[in-house]
Structures are given as structure tokens and as C-alpha cells.
Design an enzyme around this catalytic site. Structure first.
Site, PDB file in Angstrom:
ATOM      1  N   PHE A 119      -8.020 -32.392  15.841  1.00 16.58           N
ATOM      2  CA  PHE A 119      -8.724 -32.823  15.177  1.00 16.58           C
ATOM      3  C   PHE A 119      -9.092 -32.588  14.213  1.00 16.58           C
ATOM      4  O   PHE A 119      -8.749 -32.195  12.800  1.00 16.58           O
ATOM      5  CB  PHE A 119      -9.979 -31.815  15.687  1.00 16.58           C
ATOM      6  CG  PHE A 119      -9.462 -30.770  16.279  1.00 16.58           C
ATOM      7  CD1 PHE A 119     -10.041 -30.153  14.830  1.00 16.58           C
ATOM      8  CD2 PHE A 119      -8.854 -29.689  16.790  1.00 16.58           C
ATOM      9  CE1 PHE A 119     -10.552 -28.946  15.003  1.00 16.58           C
ATOM     10  CE2 PHE A 119      -9.201 -28.078  16.370  1.00 16.58           C
ATOM     11  CZ  PHE A 119      -9.525 -27.573  15.218  1.00 16.58           C
ATOM     12  N   GLU A 139     -13.267 -31.792  13.395  1.00 20.61           N
ATOM     13  CA  GLU A 139     -14.509 -30.789  14.005  1.00 20.61           C
ATOM     14  C   GLU A 139     -15.560 -30.486  13.085  1.00 20.61           C
ATOM     15  O   GLU A 139     -15.323 -30.210  11.828  1.00 20.61           O
ATOM     16  CB  GLU A 139     -14.436 -29.609  14.655  1.00 20.61           C
ATOM     17  CG  GLU A 139     -13.606 -30.049  15.872  1.00 20.61           C
ATOM     18  CD  GLU A 139     -13.468 -28.540  16.503  1.00 20.61           C
ATOM     19  OE1 GLU A 139     -13.497 -28.755  17.756  1.00 20.61           O
ATOM     20  OE2 GLU A 139     -14.156 -26.939  16.509  1.00 20.61           O
ATOM     21  N   HIS A 168      -7.716 -29.894  11.431  1.00 20.24           N
ATOM     22  CA  HIS A 168      -6.394 -29.823  12.383  1.00 20.24           C
ATOM     23  C   HIS A 168      -5.188 -30.846  12.193  1.00 20.24           C
ATOM     24  O   HIS A 168      -5.458 -31.444  13.278  1.00 20.24           O
ATOM     25  CB  HIS A 168      -6.630 -29.028  13.436  1.00 20.24           C
ATOM     26  CG  HIS A 168      -5.255 -28.158  14.228  1.00 20.24           C
ATOM     27  ND1 HIS A 168      -5.116 -28.727  15.912  1.00 20.24           N
ATOM     28  CD2 HIS A 168      -4.443 -27.692  13.344  1.00 20.24           C
ATOM     29  CE1 HIS A 168      -3.773 -28.383  15.881  1.00 20.24           C
ATOM     30  NE2 HIS A 168      -3.336 -27.537  15.195  1.00 20.24           N
ATOM     31  N   ASN A 191       3.179 -23.889  11.076  1.00 19.35           N
ATOM     32  CA  ASN A 191       4.698 -24.050  11.074  1.00 19.35           C
ATOM     33  C   ASN A 191       5.488 -24.122   9.799  1.00 19.35           C
ATOM     34  O   ASN A 191       5.444 -25.084   9.563  1.00 19.35           O
ATOM     35  CB  ASN A 191       4.260 -25.123  12.074  1.00 19.35           C
ATOM     36  CG  ASN A 191       4.620 -25.080  13.653  1.00 19.35           C
ATOM     37  OD1 ASN A 191       3.644 -24.259  14.125  1.00 19.35           O
ATOM     38  ND2 ASN A 191       3.994 -26.101  14.335  1.00 19.35           N
ATOM     39  N   PRO A 197      -8.722 -22.059  15.415  1.00 18.25           N
ATOM     40  CA  PRO A 197      -9.158 -22.713  16.098  1.00 18.25           C
ATOM     41  C   PRO A 197      -9.593 -22.535  17.573  1.00 18.25           C
ATOM     42  O   PRO A 197      -8.214 -22.490  17.632  1.00 18.25           O
ATOM     43  CB  PRO A 197      -8.647 -24.784  15.475  1.00 18.25           C
ATOM     44  CG  PRO A 197      -8.226 -24.214  15.403  1.00 18.25           C
ATOM     45  CD  PRO A 197      -7.054 -22.804  14.978  1.00 18.25           C
ATOM     46  N   HIS A 242      -2.919 -18.297  15.830  1.00 16.33           N
ATOM     47  CA  HIS A 242      -2.998 -19.856  15.020  1.00 16.33           C
ATOM     48  C   HIS A 242      -4.465 -20.188  15.904  1.00 16.33           C
ATOM     49  O   HIS A 242      -4.592 -21.629  14.989  1.00 16.33           O
ATOM     50  CB  HIS A 242      -2.345 -20.592  14.881  1.00 16.33           C
ATOM     51  CG  HIS A 242      -1.479 -21.169  15.915  1.00 16.33           C
ATOM     52  ND1 HIS A 242      -0.990 -20.907  17.325  1.00 16.33           N
ATOM     53  CD2 HIS A 242      -1.237 -22.238  16.078  1.00 16.33           C
ATOM     54  CE1 HIS A 242      -0.467 -21.183  17.990  1.00 16.33           C
ATOM     55  NE2 HIS A 242      -0.392 -22.925  17.797  1.00 16.33           N
ATOM     56  N   GLY A 243      -4.499 -19.726  17.330  1.00 15.67           N
ATOM     57  CA  GLY A 243      -5.409 -20.696  17.884  1.00 15.67           C
ATOM     58  C   GLY A 243      -5.570 -19.941  19.451  1.00 15.67           C
ATOM     59  O   GLY A 243      -4.951 -18.805  19.323  1.00 15.67           O
TER      60      GLY A 243
END
Lengths: 147, 482
Positions: free
Chosen positions: B213, B215, B243, B335, B379, B405-406
Site C-alpha cells: 500500500f 497510505e 509498503h 525480508n 504498519p 514487522h506488522g
């Protein structure tokens, strides 16, 4: 999807998709390994939205998968070939002739349809828990697709 | 205390402190080191509800692994490695595994701060989000505006964002505020297959699909004023969070090397617990080839986020005025595998769905943030908010300098679709004042907030165990989905 009992001979191939947290698991059953490959091709084509599918193509393409791997590795290789063909060539195989040469080489002839745009929903076919097993009356297999 | 939940692996775990569970190295045959999980009660139940723990135990069986392996609080089942997994391998006898990096090599997040407040853009939010969606190709397929020939791709692979600086699409500030300067060393274009090139050639500057995304965010809450000042965050400030990763190129590199290493596994003297963990000794030809290709793909990913930044800057100037700016706070991967020094040893740290989180005194923390810590962006799902954190020095000892990471998925895509339609999700977000653009309502439903874990809870665990400290919470104003 047809259902056969565990000891019954499989008379036709079938498949199902099992939804998982961040992936889709493709379960396959067929009377033979070449038919399992054909069923995997049909299953993959099911994932392509109809609006992306364009003209049928008369072209036949040939693919060979050999080297030091096994039936599981070659099934995953073929599914990854489909991922690539749909992304870069925008071509989706829908009809295949499969020859599993002495279990050591997979030879596939495929005819397909052109895609109006790339299909990249499936990023890759993985070896995660992948298997191909002989079973009564046929073979069964499973591959996890990264979506 | 031993919990008896879900699986034999979960049952073998001991809770060694409030937010730390450990599966001892002696728990299962083949384990070389312990497996440690950072989670509170609720997150533990979610993590132990799928195969994440089995996968973490499998990672603990790999040669040359350094004690212990970790799962972050947002962990969930992945391919070979769990997503949210961190493992380090010794340079001498360790391995490198493409599955420990993942298919989307250098998927990551960058935060850009504008010189506008939420009130300034309220009336322009709809056109801003609309123009971002028009200018940044999203969704399935290629369609990038920058199609590169082989020589240009090679420059992207070897020099990363420096190539875009030369082409006027990046600033010196951008390079200084990107992890590794936007260029991982040792990249080898020769290790990138023709197929990977074909998949990546036209995708630079594209978002992709799934959970990717761009944002538009509002700084909703400041937790740490001093750190916020250092990062330039102010209440109600407007920011952009991006992202995405290495797109089809990274996927193909992973596919190529998993297959290559799988075929070579019989030549090594260890047996894999899972074929997707296909790996090679770090010093082997295959191991070095993957490291070179992975670095090239990582550099491509940094360039991808940089090109999107370039496109976004043009949009904000067009919509918000010529004096509108987007200053890069930081860009960080989640990653990737990198050679780093930890506890006096050179190790290859695999972070799969885990963010590097170096502390205030680490030499690789950007100069501007020395004494504060390397920024970490977490995020959340659409509409639930995202976090800005900074890494802590003790993370070096507690997670090889890593954090979450999220939010981490907790629902399958199909289950999310069955829960509510994309149109309903869009309406609910609109009722909360969030403008959404998504190429597919189906994918919008799959990415609905309830499909993800509670990001607040994940971040609180990370802070309590000392990996990273909360600086600010961001609230989405506009979402352009991939």
C-alpha cells in the site's frame, strides 16, 4: 469435485483449494501422475479471473523438466512455469499432453489462451509440505501456493 | 511454567518471563539451539494455533545456527521459516536459506514526512489519494512507467538507489536515510536469471497487490517527544507510509534458488526437516550465488520504493502546492539476510517478516538518529493505525537487533472475504473519514482490519521486551491499496 473412497480406483482427476492464513493449498487426486499434472493445470486456470482471458491460441508449446529432482519437485516446477507464463508471456495453458518418461523426466505439450493482462495473483508454488503419493487406484498430491 | 495448548511443540514451551516463551534445545530431536517466542497470552495462543512453532523448531535444527532462534509477536506460518522469524547462522559452518528471506526479497516500509498538517489537507484528501492511485501503478501485473533495459537493470542491481540519484529521482538525504544507503554490497547481476529480469523489467515504481500500500497518515499520538523531535514528527503532521518490495523479480529469484538448492541438498551431510528450508552452506558456490542475487533483488526493491517516492513527491506538489515536501524519515527492510556482527561474531542474520531494529549506539544507525535509535515502522491493518518505533541497544542481545514487522494475518483471505464484502469494508472506512482506492473490492475485503492481529498488542510486547520503543502512532487518512 468427485469423491472416491480410500480403496476405490480413481476414474477421474479432481482437485480442491484449501484456504489458509496467507496461502492457498492445492489438493490433487488423479488416476496417474500425468493426469495429476493435467489436473494441476486445470486448477491453476480456475484461479485466473475470466475477464483476463482473451483469445484461444493454436500454438502448442513444449516443456521438459528433468534433472535431479522427483515427482514433487517436477509438479512444483510445472506450477512455477505456469506462474511465469501467466505473468510474462500472458499465456495460460488449458490443454496439456503429459508424458512422465520413466518417472525421470516430465515432458509436457500445452495449448493455451492469451491473457489480456498479466495474471500474478500466485507469486510462486512452494515445496512447503508438498507431496505426491501413490494411493490405491491412483496418485494424490498437495502443493502450497503463495498468494 | 509449561502451557499445554494446541500442539506438542506448544506444550514443550516454557514461559520464562511475562512475554517470553522458550522451547528448549533438548525438546525435540535434531534441535541445535533453543527457540524463543515473544508474545503475551493472546498472541501466544494465536501463534501456537498454526504451524509457526513447528517451523521455528525446524529452523533451530539447521547447521551453524546461533542460539537461540526467535519468533516476533506478529509471527504466523510461512514457507519453511515462519513469518516473523529471526535466525542467525555462523559464517564458518552456517547456511543461507532463500526460504529464510522469503519470496518478496526486501519487502519493506518507508515513511515520508510532509510539511503539511492534517487540517491543511482535509479538503484535498480525496484528490490527493485519487492522484496517488493514478500515478503509482498498483494491483496485479506490471505497468510501471520506468521500463529498463538490461544495462540499466544491472545498474539498479549493483548500485541500488545511487542509480536513481544519478537520474534525479533521489536525493542525498534519501540515500542517507535508507537502510544500507539503499544498496546492499556484493550484488551480482549474473546471479539473476533471465526469467527474473523479465518479471522485474517493467515493475520498478509499482506497488503490487496483496498487503502492499501507500497510505496518507496523520500523526495521531506522540509517545516519546524527544525521539519524535529527532525524527521530525509533530502532532497532526501528515506523512506517507509506503509498503512494497521486489515484486515479480524477487519472487523469481527465490523460486530459482529454492529449486537449485533443493536439487543440491543430497550433496550435503545434513537432512532438512522441511524441503522449503532448502539451503546451502554460506561459503559454498550456491550460497554465495544466492547472496549475490538476493542483494541485487534487495537493491531493486529499495529502488522500487524510491521511484514510488519520486512519483508521490510530484503528486503532492501538484495537489498540495509547489512548496509541499516529502522528507524521508527512513526506509527499512523486513525480508532480507545480512552479514552482521553480533556478540563478537560475524553471522548471517535472516529476518523474514522481521524488521532490523538497531539501537541508539549502533554504528549503522543513521547519524541523524544517533542517540535515538534506528527508526522501525510497523504498519497495522487498514484503519487500525501504524507505529513509529526506534530500535533499542539491548535488541542486539535479545533478537540480533530485530523487531516485529506488522500486525500479522490472523484470518485467511477467504475467511476475510466471507466475513464482509469489499464494498462494506470500503463504506466502513469511509464512515471513519478514510479515503480508499483499491483496484479490486475483493482484495479490499481480504485486507480488512479484522483479518489482522491487534497491532497495538504486538507493538506493546516489542516495547516491553526491550526490542524497540514506541515514538508515535499514525492514523490512516487515505489508503491506496495494491
Amino acid at each position: 469435485m468427485s469423491r472416491n473412497g480410500p480403496s476405490a480406483s480413481l476414474t477421474r482427476a479432481d482437485h480442491e483449494f484449501v484456504d489458509h492464513t496467507s496461502e492457498v493449498i492445492l489438493r490433487l487426486r488423479a488416476p496417474s501422475y500425468p493426469e495429476l499434472i493435467g489436473e494441476a493445470t486445470s486448477a491453476f486456470a480456475e484461479l485466473v479471473p475470466p475477464h483476463k482471458i482473451g483469445r484461444p491460441s493454436d500454438e502448442w508449446r513444449e516443456f521438459r523438466f528433468d534433472g535431479p529432482t522427483d515427482r514433487v519437485g517436477r509438479l512444483v516446477d510445472w506450477l512455477n512455469e505456469l506462474v511465469y507464463l501467466c505473468d510474462v508471456d500472458q499465456w495460460l495453458p488449458v490443454e496439456v499432453e503429459v508424458d512422465d518418461v520413466a518417472g525421470a523426466e516430465l515432458h509436457i505439450r500445452a495449448r493455451g489462451v492469451d491473457l489480456d493482462e498479466p495474471f500474478v495473483l500466485v507469486k510462486a508454488a512452494t515445496l512447503q509440505n508438498a507431496f505426491v503419493h501413490e494411493r490405491a487406484g491412483g496418485v494424490e498430491g498437495e502443493v502450497t501456493l503463495d498468494v | 511454567m509449561t502451557r499445554t495448548t494446541h500442539s506438542p511443540v506448544a506444550a514443550a514451551a516454557r514461559r520464562i518471563s511475562e512475554d517470553v516463551y522458550e522451547i528448549p534445545a533438548r525438546a525435540f530431536p535434531g534441535m541445535r539451539v533453543a527457540a524463543r517466542v515473544y508474545a503475551d497470552d493472546e498472541l501466544w495462543d494465536q501463534i501456537s494455533g498454526d504451524r509457526s512453532l513447528e517451523q521455528l523448531v525446524n529452523v533451530a535444527k539447521l547447521p551453524g545456527v546461533v542460539d537461540p532462534v526467535y519468533a516476533m509477536p506478529d509471527a504466523h506460518e510461512g514457507y519453511g521459516f515462519p513469518v516473523g522469524g529471526v535466525a542467525a547462522f555462523r559464517e564458518g559452518d552456517g547456511i543461507i536459506s532463500p526460504g529464510g528471506v522469503g519470496y518478496d526479497i526486501n519487502c519493506g516500509v518507508r515513511l515520508l514526512l510532509s510539511n503539511r498538517s492534517a487540517g491543511d489537507v482535509a479538503d484535498l484528501l480525496e484528490p490527493l489519494v485519487h492522484e496517488l492511485s493514478r500515478s503509482i501503478p498498483a494491483g496485479a501485473g506490471r505497468g510501471g512507467k520506468l521500463v529498463l533495459d538490461d544495462d540499466e537493470l544491472d545498474q539498479v542491481f549493483t548500485t541500488g538507489c545511487a542509480y536513481l540519484y544519478e537520474r534525479g529521482m533521489a536525493t542525498e538525504h534519501d540515500l542517507a536515510h535508507t537502510e544500507s544507503g539503499g544498496c546492499l554490497g556484493g550484488a551480482d547481476p549474473a546471479g539473476i536469471s533471465a526469467r527474473a529480469r523479465a518479471r522485474g523489467r517493467g515493475q520498478l515504481g509499482t506497488m503490487g497487490s496483496g498487503n502492499h500500500f501507500v497510505e496518507v497518515e496523520r500523526v495521531e499520538h506522540i509517545f516519546d517527544q524527544a525521539a519524535a523531535d529527532a525524527l521530525g514528527l509533530r502532532p497532526d503532521g501528515v506523512a506517507l507510509l509506503i509498503h512494497t518490495g521486489s515484486r515479480g523479480l524477487g519472487h523469481q529469484v527465490c523460486t530459482d534458488y529454492v529449486a537449485r538448492m533443493d536439487r543440491a541438498m543430497s550433496s550435503y551431510d545434513f537432512v532438512l526437516p522441511d524441503r522449503q528450508l532448502a539451503c546451502a552452506p554460506l561459503g559454498s558456490e550456491a550460497g554465495q550465488a544466492y547472496l549475490g542475487a538476493m542483494a541485487a533483488a534487495a537493491n531493486y526493491a529499495w529502488c522500487n520504493r524510491q521511484v514510488i517516492t519520486h512519483l508521490a513527491r510530484r503528486v503532492v506538489q501538484r495537489v498540495l502546492g509547489q512548496d509541499a515536501e516529502l522528507r524521508l524519515v527512513y526506509d527499512v527492510a523486513h525480508n532480507v539476510a545480512k552479514l552482521e556482527h553480533h556478540q563478537g561474531e560475524l553471522v548471517c542474520v535472516h529476518r523474514k517478516g522481521a524488521t532490523r531494529a538497531f539501537g541508539p549506539s549502533h554504528e549503522e544507525t543513521p547519524e541523524a538518529y544517533a542517540g535515538v535509535g534506528q527508526p522501525v515502522f510497523i504498519p497495522g491493518s487498514m484503519g487500525t493505525g501504524s507505529y513509529v518505533l526506534v530500535g533499542q541497544d539491548v535488541a542486539g542481545q535479545r533478537s540480533f537487533g530485530s523487531a516485529c514487522h506488522g500486525a500479522g494475518r490472523r484470518m485467511s483471505r477467504g475467511q476475510a472475504r466471507r466475513t464482509r464484502s469489499g464494498r462494506e469494508v470500503k463504506t466502513e472506512l469511509a464512515e471513519r473519514g478514510i479515503v480508499v482506492r483499491c483496484p479490486s473490492l475483493k482484495e479490499l475485503a481480504e485486507e480488512a482490519p479484522y483479518a489482522y492481529k491487534d497491532v497495538d498488542r504486538v507493538v506493546q510486547v516489542v516495547e516491553r521486551v526491550g526490542l524497540a520503543r514506541r515514538v508515535a502512532r499514525l492514523a490512516a487518512m487515505g489508503v491506496v491499496k495494491g
